[in-house]
Scaffold this motif. Structure first.
Motif, short mmCIF file in Angstrom:
data_model
loop_
_atom_site.label_atom_id
_atom_site.label_comp_id
_atom_site.label_asym_id
_atom_site.label_seq_id
_atom_site.Cartn_x
_atom_site.Cartn_y
_atom_site.Cartn_z
N GLN A 38 0.86 -1.18 0.00
CA GLN A 38 0.00 0.00 0.00
C GLN A 38 0.89 1.23 0.00
OE1 GLN A 38 -2.61 0.49 3.41
NE2 GLN A 38 -4.14 1.52 2.14
N GLY A 43 -5.21 2.34 -2.40
CA GLY A 43 -5.67 0.97 -2.23
C GLY A 43 -4.51 -0.01 -2.32
N PRO A 44 -4.51 -1.05 -1.51
CA PRO A 44 -3.45 -2.06 -1.60
C PRO A 44 -3.34 -2.66 -3.00
CG PRO A 44 -4.70 -2.35 0.42
CD PRO A 44 -5.43 -1.33 -0.40
N TYR A 87 2.33 -5.92 3.15
CA TYR A 87 1.54 -6.83 3.96
C TYR A 87 1.76 -8.28 3.53
CZ TYR A 87 -1.19 -2.62 5.11
OH TYR A 87 -1.59 -1.39 5.52
N PHE A 104 -5.75 -8.09 6.82
CA PHE A 104 -4.50 -7.32 6.79
C PHE A 104 -4.03 -7.05 8.21
CE2 PHE A 104 -4.10 -6.09 2.34
CZ PHE A 104 -5.35 -6.40 1.85
N GLY A 105 -2.76 -7.28 8.47
CA GLY A 105 -2.17 -6.93 9.75
C GLY A 105 -1.51 -5.56 9.67
N GLY A 106 -0.47 -5.36 10.48
CA GLY A 106 0.21 -4.07 10.50
C GLY A 106 1.16 -3.86 9.35
N TYR B 35 -13.45 -2.10 2.91
CA TYR B 35 -12.54 -2.06 4.04
C TYR B 35 -12.52 -0.63 4.59
CZ TYR B 35 -10.42 -6.62 2.92
OH TYR B 35 -10.18 -7.95 2.68
N GLN B 37 -10.07 2.04 6.94
CA GLN B 37 -8.71 2.21 7.42
C GLN B 37 -8.51 3.61 7.98
OE1 GLN B 37 -5.53 2.13 4.47
NE2 GLN B 37 -4.16 1.13 5.93
N MET B 41 -3.17 3.04 10.33
CA MET B 41 -3.68 1.84 11.03
C MET B 41 -3.99 0.73 10.02
SD MET B 41 -3.51 2.98 14.08
CE MET B 41 -4.46 1.86 15.12
N GLU B 42 -4.43 -0.41 10.56
CA GLU B 42 -4.70 -1.57 9.72
C GLU B 42 -6.01 -1.41 8.95
OE1 GLU B 42 -2.74 -4.57 13.06
OE2 GLU B 42 -4.68 -5.04 12.18
N LEU B 43 -6.12 -2.18 7.87
CA LEU B 43 -7.39 -2.25 7.15
C LEU B 43 -8.30 -3.25 7.85
CD1 LEU B 43 -5.05 -1.95 4.73
CD2 LEU B 43 -7.08 -2.16 3.32
N GLN B 88 -10.76 6.39 6.05
CA GLN B 88 -10.69 6.08 4.63
C GLN B 88 -11.44 4.78 4.39
OE1 GLN B 88 -7.67 6.52 1.10
NE2 GLN B 88 -6.84 5.02 2.53
N LEU B 90 -12.12 1.82 1.61
CA LEU B 90 -11.52 1.21 0.42
C LEU B 90 -12.41 0.10 -0.10
CD1 LEU B 90 -7.99 1.15 1.95
CD2 LEU B 90 -8.43 2.12 -0.31
#
Lengths: 114, 112
Positions: A38, A43-44, A87, A104-106, B35, B37, B41-43, B88, B90
């Motif tokens: 990301q 967006g990822p 990620y 998704f994590g950190g 999602y 976010q 921070m995380e999604l 946000q 997504l």
């Protein structure tokens, strides 16, 4: 889905290889390893995924250890535009599994420096 | 280049207003997702859809609602926006439950 552990941040010099590690010690036999990135809250973006063999595409290489408990994403020649959060996600890849969502994590914040 | 679009990209709105975030994809994907976010921070998955006329809650509880009347369209609505909804959002889609997710560029909502 198995939990993953990634370092929160890493630096890499521009033009050098960036090696991003991921631990997934509780991965099960039918879980794939996925990598997304990301860039600055966009967006990822999908990068690559694999089950147990090493994989390579135009963006990166994925190296999965023989016991599958960890993997490494390799960006062979990092550029400034590769600065992003990366990620690592593991999940079962079954099209009949409605609960099979990407979690998704950190992630790892990779900073590519000139 | 993914063919999934979100509008608006940025929205600043007052408390109590109704808002709808639009998400459209031209890939014919059955599966769509929202999602949420917060910055840095995380999604978190808040909604997903199997296909037309199907909607499900995700892992994170949300006061928003979604609808799926057409395959290509998956709008998210907040009936009465509050500052806690600032985030946000997504949108994503996929051909099946497995494989690659394609994400939109996101809608950044600020509620004053």
């Amino acid at each position: 889905d198995a939990k993953t552990t990634q370092p929160p941040s890493m630096d890499c010099a521009e033009g050098r290889a960036a090696n991003l590690p991921c631990n997934h010690s509780t991965i099960s036999g039918n879980e794939y390893v996925y990598w997304y990135r990301q860039i600055h809250s966009q967006g990822p973006q999908y990068i690559i995924h694999g089950l147990k063999n090493n994989e390579t595409n135009e963006m990166a290489s994925l190296i999965i250890t023989e016991d599958r408990k960890s993997s490494t994403l390799i960006l062979p020649h990092a550029t400034l535009r590769d600065t992003a959060v990366y990620y690592c996600i593991v999940r079962v890849d079954m099209n009949n599994n409605a609960g099979n969502m990407l979690t998704f994590g950190g992630g790892t914040r990779l900073m590519v420096k000139p | 280049e993914a063919d999934i679009y979100q509008t608006p990209r940025y929205l600043v709105i007052g408390t109590g207003k109704k808002i709808t975030l639009e998400c459209s994809q031209t890939m014919g994907h059955d599966k769509m997702y929202w999602y949420q976010q917060d910055p840095g921070m995380e999604l978190h998955l808040i909604h997903y859809s199997y296909g037309v006329n199907s909607t499900e809650k995700g892992d994170l509880s949300s006061e928003s609602t979604v609808s799926r009347i057409r395959t290509e369209h998956f709008p998210l609505t907040l009936e009465s926006a509050r500052p806690s909804h600032t985030s946000q959002y997504l949108c994503a889609s996929s051909e099946g439950w497995a494989g690659e997710l394609f994400f939109g560029e996101g809608s950044r909502l600020t509620v004053l």
